[in-house]
Design a protein around this motif. Sequence first.
Motif, short mmCIF file in Angstrom:
data_model
loop_
_atom_site.label_atom_id
_atom_site.label_comp_id
_atom_site.label_asym_id
_atom_site.label_seq_id
_atom_site.Cartn_x
_atom_site.Cartn_y
_atom_site.Cartn_z
N TYR A 19 1.87 -5.71 10.03
CA TYR A 19 1.28 -6.96 9.53
C TYR A 19 0.36 -6.67 8.34
O TYR A 19 0.44 -7.34 7.30
CB TYR A 19 0.50 -7.66 10.64
CG TYR A 19 -0.05 -9.01 10.21
CD1 TYR A 19 0.71 -10.16 10.39
CD2 TYR A 19 -1.30 -9.11 9.61
CE1 TYR A 19 0.23 -11.40 9.99
CE2 TYR A 19 -1.78 -10.34 9.20
CZ TYR A 19 -1.02 -11.48 9.39
OH TYR A 19 -1.50 -12.70 8.98
N ASP A 20 -0.50 -5.68 8.50
CA ASP A 20 -1.42 -5.34 7.41
C ASP A 20 -0.65 -4.84 6.20
O ASP A 20 -0.94 -5.23 5.06
CB ASP A 20 -2.39 -4.26 7.89
CG ASP A 20 -3.34 -3.80 6.79
OD1 ASP A 20 -4.22 -4.60 6.41
OD2 ASP A 20 -3.21 -2.67 6.31
N TYR A 21 0.35 -4.03 6.42
CA TYR A 21 1.14 -3.44 5.34
C TYR A 21 1.92 -4.51 4.58
O TYR A 21 2.07 -4.43 3.35
CB TYR A 21 2.08 -2.40 5.92
CG TYR A 21 2.93 -1.68 4.91
CD1 TYR A 21 2.36 -0.85 3.96
CD2 TYR A 21 4.32 -1.81 4.93
CE1 TYR A 21 3.14 -0.16 3.04
CE2 TYR A 21 5.11 -1.13 4.02
CZ TYR A 21 4.51 -0.31 3.07
OH TYR A 21 5.29 0.35 2.16
N ALA B 259 5.69 -12.66 2.36
CA ALA B 259 5.11 -11.51 3.05
C ALA B 259 6.23 -10.51 3.30
O ALA B 259 7.41 -10.88 3.38
CB ALA B 259 4.47 -11.94 4.36
N LYS C 74 0.83 -1.21 0.00
CA LYS C 74 0.00 0.00 0.00
C LYS C 74 0.87 1.26 0.00
O LYS C 74 2.01 1.25 0.46
CB LYS C 74 -0.92 0.02 1.23
CG LYS C 74 -1.93 -1.10 1.27
CD LYS C 74 -2.75 -1.04 2.56
CE LYS C 74 -3.74 -2.17 2.66
NZ LYS C 74 -4.50 -2.14 3.94
N GLN D 203 6.24 -8.05 5.85
CA GLN D 203 6.04 -7.35 7.12
C GLN D 203 7.38 -6.88 7.68
O GLN D 203 8.30 -7.68 7.88
CB GLN D 203 5.37 -8.26 8.15
CG GLN D 203 5.11 -7.57 9.48
CD GLN D 203 4.39 -8.49 10.47
OE1 GLN D 203 4.07 -9.62 10.14
NE2 GLN D 203 4.13 -7.99 11.65
N ASP E 272 -1.39 -6.05 -3.22
CA ASP E 272 -2.16 -5.93 -4.46
C ASP E 272 -1.86 -7.15 -5.34
O ASP E 272 -0.71 -7.40 -5.71
CB ASP E 272 -1.76 -4.65 -5.18
CG ASP E 272 -2.58 -4.40 -6.45
OD1 ASP E 272 -3.39 -5.28 -6.82
OD2 ASP E 272 -2.37 -3.35 -7.07
N GLN E 273 -2.89 -7.90 -5.67
CA GLN E 273 -2.71 -9.12 -6.47
C GLN E 273 -2.30 -8.81 -7.91
O GLN E 273 -1.87 -9.72 -8.64
CB GLN E 273 -3.99 -9.95 -6.46
CG GLN E 273 -4.38 -10.47 -5.08
CD GLN E 273 -3.26 -11.27 -4.44
OE1 GLN E 273 -2.70 -12.19 -5.05
NE2 GLN E 273 -2.91 -10.92 -3.20
N HIS F 62 1.26 -7.93 4.53
CA HIS F 62 0.52 -9.11 4.10
C HIS F 62 -0.59 -8.82 3.09
O HIS F 62 -0.87 -9.66 2.23
CB HIS F 62 -0.09 -9.82 5.32
CG HIS F 62 0.91 -10.57 6.14
ND1 HIS F 62 1.73 -9.93 7.06
CD2 HIS F 62 1.24 -11.88 6.19
CE1 HIS F 62 2.51 -10.84 7.64
NE2 HIS F 62 2.23 -12.02 7.13
N ASN F 63 -1.25 -7.69 3.21
CA ASN F 63 -2.36 -7.36 2.31
C ASN F 63 -1.82 -6.66 1.07
O ASN F 63 -1.75 -5.43 0.99
CB ASN F 63 -3.39 -6.49 3.02
CG ASN F 63 -4.07 -7.24 4.16
OD1 ASN F 63 -4.29 -8.44 4.08
ND2 ASN F 63 -4.38 -6.52 5.23
#
Length: 199
Positions: free
Chosen positions: A126-128, A144, A67, A146, A133-134, A130-131
């Motif tokens: 963790y959010d930054y 990941a 992100k 993180q 953009d596919q 692991h989540n």
Amino acid sequence: MKKIDSINRLLVLISALLMISAYFTPLWQISLWAPQYPEGLNMKIWIDKLSGDVDIINGVNHYIGMKHIGVEMFPEFTYLIYVFAFIIGFGILAAWIARRWAAYTFLGLISLLGIGVLVDMYLWGYDYGHNLDQMAAIKVPGMAYQPPLIGYKELLNFLAYSGPDTGGWIISVSGILLLFVIIRFFIQDKKANHPNQNI
């Protein structure tokens, strides 16, 4: 409730005043090194803003689907200034009223602040990491990104570091000073209970 002596009052006051540095110095830093960035990239997190190589880091991270880092990612910026102001104000009050319960409470508030910041940083990281953009240009199955909570971690060809910056270390000193005050309480009580014992 027991009163505290002048030395402990001064230490409590210094501890509170040191925390004012949070408004003028960065609290946390995240740094990255890679062959293409041997001088390193650095992002500094302040009480209400970001500084450093944020745009360059965003450009690099875009390729792996992370992100965009911006102030909007940190709603904490909208209220941390008030949280710090309350704790600093309570610390000054604790030194003024010179009661042990106030010193204990002040230490508790700083401890809760520290724990809260660490938990918040972990959840953000963790959010930054692991989540992703596919549709990212570079995808590594099962990977990941993180960042470390504290210390160093290898992420692909990058070495990442995360840890306290100037303000974070100064606040740590505030906590250590208060802990020293609490230890002095126990020493003073022991001397009072055993007046003939050398300590």
